[in-house]
Scaffold this active site. Structure first.
Site, PDB file in Angstrom:
ATOM      1  N   CYS A  52       0.811  -1.223   0.000  1.00 49.26           N
ATOM      2  CA  CYS A  52       0.000   0.000   0.000  1.00 49.26           C
ATOM      3  C   CYS A  52       0.844   1.272   0.000  1.00 49.26           C
ATOM      4  CB  CYS A  52      -0.936   0.017   1.203  1.00 49.26           C
ATOM      5  SG  CYS A  52      -2.119  -1.345   1.210  1.00 49.26           S
ATOM      6  N   HIS A 103      -9.479   2.745  -2.232  1.00 41.40           N
ATOM      7  CA  HIS A 103      -8.057   2.484  -1.988  1.00 41.40           C
ATOM      8  C   HIS A 103      -7.513   1.698  -3.169  1.00 41.40           C
ATOM      9  CE1 HIS A 103      -4.331   1.329  -0.289  1.00 41.40           C
ATOM     10  NE2 HIS A 103      -4.725   0.462   0.627  1.00 41.40           N
TER      11      HIS A 103
END
Length: 413
Positions: free
Chosen positions: A101, A351
């Site tokens: 991430c 996301h």
């Protein structure tokens, strides 16, 4: 926890090698399996790279490197593939970063460090993710068969390797972030993102991209009909009796974002008058079972290194993977919620894994336009395996355009 790696302040603007972020662009973020279904990741990123070059006036041959974060793609050096897709010269290389991430933010940090080291004068840096087209993953068995798996392992068995949602439950429970507070924060994110979209706040940073059923020009994550009553109806998603739900967790998304990283002299040659000076970054390791706290630990290390209190920050962009995680980190750092994700975040927008850190930096560039020179801005993100990255920037004023320099590249300054 491992010791942090941090950079000292570059002394901008006296330092001619001070890295500067001068333009940022992103695609719309689309919930996975929707608007960008079937669109490969390099075709999400390439239009962003092209737009950065067009809007800056930079000669593509002057790009020293393309640095791109990616988490679940097919490999093969996405940065190089997207650069060629974007029409950059064959002489421009590319490097792909995988910190899960955190990949997009780490790619920007890497480009800044390359610029500071004198490895080049202009870099395109960011991240991209197409969860919709991510390849299936499988392990080959001795008998020639394949065992498919959902995600890679991020930590060895003796440490434990919980799924993200389970780790978010741990963080929320241990830091006293109850369900009501998580739901309220999630609703805030949606409402702020919708308000920003309605006001045209995102317009200058968005690059329309061909999608599965035509051009995509706006984010599709924020939900207008979401309210407190609806959020309260969501069941716990990861743990019986838990507080983390699909409503206060981020949706998966497809998208790409990138920035132009350069040095003051090149920025002035392009007629660019303002930017974000890179003050430094820190990356840390934390317990993988509490991975959501990585961003706060990294930010604390960075602020301490710079001798700064959290109250000095004019704007903070923190990837909203889970509301409980965001609130726990904000509490640990003593962040003013007014500076945090002022136009909403991943709880509403989605996301896009390896792109999300770069999206945060693009958002900081946009938010910096309304701030005075010298304002401090922070991007931070937590990553799988127990890693956190934080990067600090300062709003910089380069003064008047150089006589004879190009003048039209005004958006995003």
């Amino acid at each position: 926890m491992s010791a942090p790696s941090a950079d000292p302040a570059p002394g901008f603007p006296a330092d001619p090698s001070a890295p500067l972020l001068v333009l940022g662009r992103r695609t719309p973020l689309a919930r996975s399996g929707t608007l960008f279904d079937g669109v490969p990741v390099h075709r999400l990123l390439a239009p962003v790279l092209r737009r950065l070059l067009e809007d800056s006036g930079l000669d593509p041959a002057q790009v020293s490197d393309v640095v791109v974060g990616n988490a679940v793609g097919a490999g093969g050096n996405l940065a190089r593939l997207a650069a060629l897709e974007a029409g950059l010269p064959l002489s421009v290389p590319g490097v792909t970063v995988d910190r899960q991430c955190g990949s997009g933010l780490d790619a920007v940090v890497l480009a800044c460090r390359l610029a500071r080291a004198g490895a080049g004068r202009a870099f395109l840096a960011g991240g991209a993710e197409s969860i919709s087209t991510a390849p299936l993953r499988g392990r080959r068995r001795a008998d020639g068969g394949v065992d498919f798996y959902r995600r890679a392992r991020f930590a060895p068995e003796h440490l434990g390797d919980p799924d993200m949602g389970a780790a978010a439950e741990t963080v929320a429970r241990e830091h006293g972030i109850d369900r009501a507070r998580q739901d309220a924060y999630a609703l805030r994110s949606h409402r702020r993102a919708l308000a920003a979209a309605d006001a045209g706040t995102f317009a200058g940073e968005l690059v329309p991209v061909p999608g599965a059923h035509g051009p995509v020009g706006a984010d599709n994550g924020p939900r207008r009909r979401l309210d407190a009553a609806l959020l309260a109806r969501f069941p716990a998603a990861f743990e019986t009796g838990g507080t983390v739900t699909a409503g206060n967790s981020c949706p998966d998304a497809d998208g790409a974002a990138a920035v132009l990283v350069t040095v003051p002299a090149t920025a002035r040659e392009l007629g660019l008058r303002t930017g974000l000076a890179f003050r430094g970054a820190a990356t840390v390791g934390v317990d993988p079972a509490r991975l959501g706290l990585g961003a706060a630990v990294a930010a604390r290390a960075l602020l301490d290194e710079q001798g700064l209190a959290a109250g000095r920050l004019a704007a903070v962009e923190f990837n909203e993977a889970f509301a409980g995680q965001v609130l726990a980190c904000a509490d640990l750092l003593g962040l003013d919620e007014g500076t945090l994700n002022a136009d909403g975040g991943a709880l509403a927008l989605g996301h896009a894994y390896g792109a999300s850190g770069a999206v945060s930096v693009v958002r900081l560039l946009a938010r910096a336009q309304a701030l005075p020179a010298g304002s401090l801005l922070l991007a931070m993100i937590s990553s799988a395996g127990g890693i956190g990255t934080a990067a600090l920037f300062e709003k910089a004023d380069l003064g008047p355009d150089r006589p004879g320099g190009p003048g039209p590249a005004t958006a995003g300054r």
